[in-house]
Design a protein around this motif. Structure first.
Motif, PDB file in Angstrom:
ATOM      1  N   ASN A  40      44.061  33.030  58.913  1.00 21.98           N
ATOM      2  CA  ASN A  40      43.321  34.278  59.064  1.00 21.98           C
ATOM      3  C   ASN A  40      42.397  34.282  60.273  1.00 21.98           C
ATOM      4  OD1 ASN A  40      40.507  35.731  58.292  1.00 21.98           O
ATOM      5  ND2 ASN A  40      42.233  36.929  57.521  1.00 21.98           N
ATOM      6  N   ALA A  63      41.728  30.482  51.864  1.00 16.63           N
ATOM      7  CA  ALA A  63      41.476  31.922  51.881  1.00 16.63           C
ATOM      8  C   ALA A  63      40.084  32.228  51.368  1.00 16.63           C
ATOM      9  CB  ALA A  63      42.517  32.658  51.044  1.00 16.63           C
ATOM     10  N   PHE A  65      37.718  35.507  50.426  1.00 14.56           N
ATOM     11  CA  PHE A  65      37.646  36.949  50.168  1.00 14.56           C
ATOM     12  C   PHE A  65      36.222  37.378  49.850  1.00 14.56           C
ATOM     13  CE2 PHE A  65      41.841  35.401  48.899  1.00 14.56           C
ATOM     14  CZ  PHE A  65      42.672  36.221  49.646  1.00 14.56           C
ATOM     15  N   ASN A  67      33.937  38.612  51.591  1.00 12.14           N
ATOM     16  CA  ASN A  67      33.527  39.878  52.209  1.00 12.14           C
ATOM     17  C   ASN A  67      34.568  40.973  52.018  1.00 12.14           C
ATOM     18  OD1 ASN A  67      31.041  38.883  53.310  1.00 12.14           O
ATOM     19  ND2 ASN A  67      32.234  37.822  54.880  1.00 12.14           N
ATOM     20  N   SER A  68      35.461  40.789  51.070  1.00 14.53           N
ATOM     21  CA  SER A  68      36.545  41.744  50.848  1.00 14.53           C
ATOM     22  C   SER A  68      36.359  42.484  49.535  1.00 14.53           C
ATOM     23  CB  SER A  68      37.892  41.006  50.829  1.00 14.53           C
ATOM     24  OG  SER A  68      38.103  40.312  52.042  1.00 14.53           O
ATOM     25  N   ASP A  72      41.633  45.821  49.516  1.00 14.89           N
ATOM     26  CA  ASP A  72      41.712  45.423  50.924  1.00 14.89           C
ATOM     27  C   ASP A  72      42.982  44.597  51.138  1.00 14.89           C
ATOM     28  OD1 ASP A  72      39.328  46.625  51.504  1.00 14.89           O
ATOM     29  OD2 ASP A  72      38.179  44.773  51.706  1.00 14.89           O
ATOM     30  N   THR A  73      43.548  44.713  52.329  1.00 13.85           N
ATOM     31  CA  THR A  73      44.695  43.892  52.698  1.00 13.85           C
ATOM     32  C   THR A  73      44.208  42.821  53.669  1.00 13.85           C
ATOM     33  OG1 THR A  73      45.241  45.579  54.358  1.00 13.85           O
ATOM     34  CG2 THR A  73      46.461  45.637  52.301  1.00 13.85           C
ATOM     35  N   VAL A  74      44.259  41.562  53.253  1.00 15.81           N
ATOM     36  CA  VAL A  74      43.702  40.455  54.025  1.00 15.81           C
ATOM     37  C   VAL A  74      44.831  39.562  54.530  1.00 15.81           C
ATOM     38  CG1 VAL A  74      42.194  38.444  53.961  1.00 15.81           C
ATOM     39  CG2 VAL A  74      41.557  40.523  52.717  1.00 15.81           C
ATOM     40  N   LEU A  76      46.636  36.339  55.793  1.00 18.77           N
ATOM     41  CA  LEU A  76      46.476  34.915  55.521  1.00 18.77           C
ATOM     42  C   LEU A  76      47.262  34.038  56.493  1.00 18.77           C
ATOM     43  CD1 LEU A  76      46.870  35.131  51.650  1.00 18.77           C
ATOM     44  CD2 LEU A  76      44.722  34.914  52.915  1.00 18.77           C
ATOM     45  N   GLY A 182      49.954  38.519  54.081  1.00 21.78           N
ATOM     46  CA  GLY A 182      48.658  38.423  53.425  1.00 21.78           C
ATOM     47  C   GLY A 182      48.693  38.886  51.993  1.00 21.78           C
ATOM     48  N   VAL A 185      43.705  42.434  47.835  1.00 25.80           N
ATOM     49  CA  VAL A 185      42.567  41.933  47.074  1.00 25.80           C
ATOM     50  C   VAL A 185      42.480  42.630  45.719  1.00 25.80           C
ATOM     51  CG1 VAL A 185      40.056  41.643  47.038  1.00 25.80           C
ATOM     52  CG2 VAL A 185      41.325  41.388  49.190  1.00 25.80           C
ATOM     53  N   SER A 193      35.807  32.989  47.146  1.00 23.99           N
ATOM     54  CA  SER A 193      36.369  32.127  48.179  1.00 23.99           C
ATOM     55  C   SER A 193      36.904  30.852  47.546  1.00 23.99           C
ATOM     56  CB  SER A 193      35.313  31.792  49.240  1.00 23.99           C
ATOM     57  OG  SER A 193      34.233  31.078  48.655  1.00 23.99           O
TER      58      SER A 193
END
Length: 226
Positions: A40, A63, A65, A67-68, A72-74, A76, A182, A185, A193
Motif C-alpha cells: 500500500n 494492512a 485500516f 484511518n479507513s 472504503d476501498t484500500v 494492498l 485491495g 473495508v 490495524s
C-alpha cells in the motif's frame, strides 16, 4: 451502497485504442520472487517461499485500516508498470490493451487474517495512474483460507466504479498501466490495524473472440456510490 447500471463500451472508443503493449494470457505465481510488486505504501512486499494455495511461493503484506471507514476501498498490492511506477511489476505482464487482447477477467488467490469475511477488488488505471476503474468481486473471502477471486471485466454480479463518466471504462481498458488489488473495508477492518494479507496466482485470461464482443458494445458495467 447504491448500485445502478450504466452503459459502457462503444465501437468508436474501441477503435481508438492506444498503442500500449498488448496483453496476452499471463500468470504471476511469484515462484521466482516478488516480481517487483509493492504494498500500500509503495514498499516491497514480503516474499514467502512456500505455503501458497498449491504449496508454493506467494507474497504477503501488512494492512493498516486505522484511518479507513466503512466501504472504503484500500489498495494492498500494487502490480504497476510504466512511467509512473518505481519498477515494472511482473515485467509489465498486466499492462496494455485488454480489449484488443480479448481479456475478460483477472483472477487471483488471496488469504487474510481478519475476524470476518472480506470483499476484494481490483483497480485498473491508465499509465498516468488516473482515471481508473474499480471492480469489486461480488463474493467474500473467509478468514485464514486461500480463496480464488475472479474479477469479471464483462460485468456480471461484480460492482464497477468508474472514476469519472462511463467513458472512463473504455479509456482504462484500452490502455491499462497498473493493476492494484485491495480490500473493501467492513466492520471487522474499519479503524483497525495489524492485519496480514497474502496473494498468489494473479492472472489475466483472454477469451477467444472476446475482442470483437467487447468492441461492439456488448460489455456491461455497474457503478457503485457510497
Amino acid at each position: 451502497m447504491n448500485r445502478f447500471a450504466i452503459a459502457a463500451c462503444g465501437i468508436a472508443a474501441f477503435a481508438a485504442a492506444t498503442q500500449a503493449q498488448v496483453v496476452n494470457g499471463f500468470t504471476e505465481d511469484f515462484n521466482s520472487g516478488t516480481a517487483a510488486w509493492l504494498d500500500n505504501i509503495f514498499a516491497p512486499v514480503i516474499g514467502v517461499s512456500s505455503g501458497g494455495p498449491d504449496g508454493s511461493a506467494y507474497i504477503s503484506a501488512g494492512a493498516d485500516f486505522s484511518n479507513s471507514g466503512l466501504d472504503d476501498t484500500v489498495v494492498l498490492f500494487r502490480g504497476e508498470a510504466g512511467p509512473t511506477a518505481p519498477v515494472d511489476a511482473s515485467g509489465g505482464g498486466f499492462v496494455g490493451d485488454y480489449f484488443a487482447a480479448g481479456i475478460t477477467e483477472l483472477t487471483f488467490s488471496v488469504r487474510h487474517d481478519a475476524a470476518a469475511p472480506v470483499q476484494f477488488f481490483t483497480r485498473f488505471a491508465t499509465p498516468n495512474r488516473f482515471p481508473g476503474t474499480i471492480i469489486i468481486d461480488a463474493g467474500v473471502v473467509n478468514p485464514n483460507q486461500w480463496t480464488d477471486v475472479t474479477i469479471s471485466i464483462l460485468g456480471g454480479p461484480d460492482i464497477v466504479i468508474n472514476e469519472g463518466p462511463p467513458s472512463v471504462f473504455n479509456q482504462v481498458f484500452s490502455d491499462v498501466g497498473l493493476v492494484q488489488i485491495g480490500a473493501v473495508v467492513n466492520g471487522a477492518l474499519a479503524g483497525q490495524s495489524g492485519f496480514t494479507f497474502d496473494l498468489d496466482n494473479v492472472r489475466v485470461t483472454p477469451t477467444p473472440g472476446a475482442a470483437v464482443l467487447l468492441g461492439f458494445g456488448a460489455l456491461a458495467a455497474r457503478r457503485r456510490r457510497a
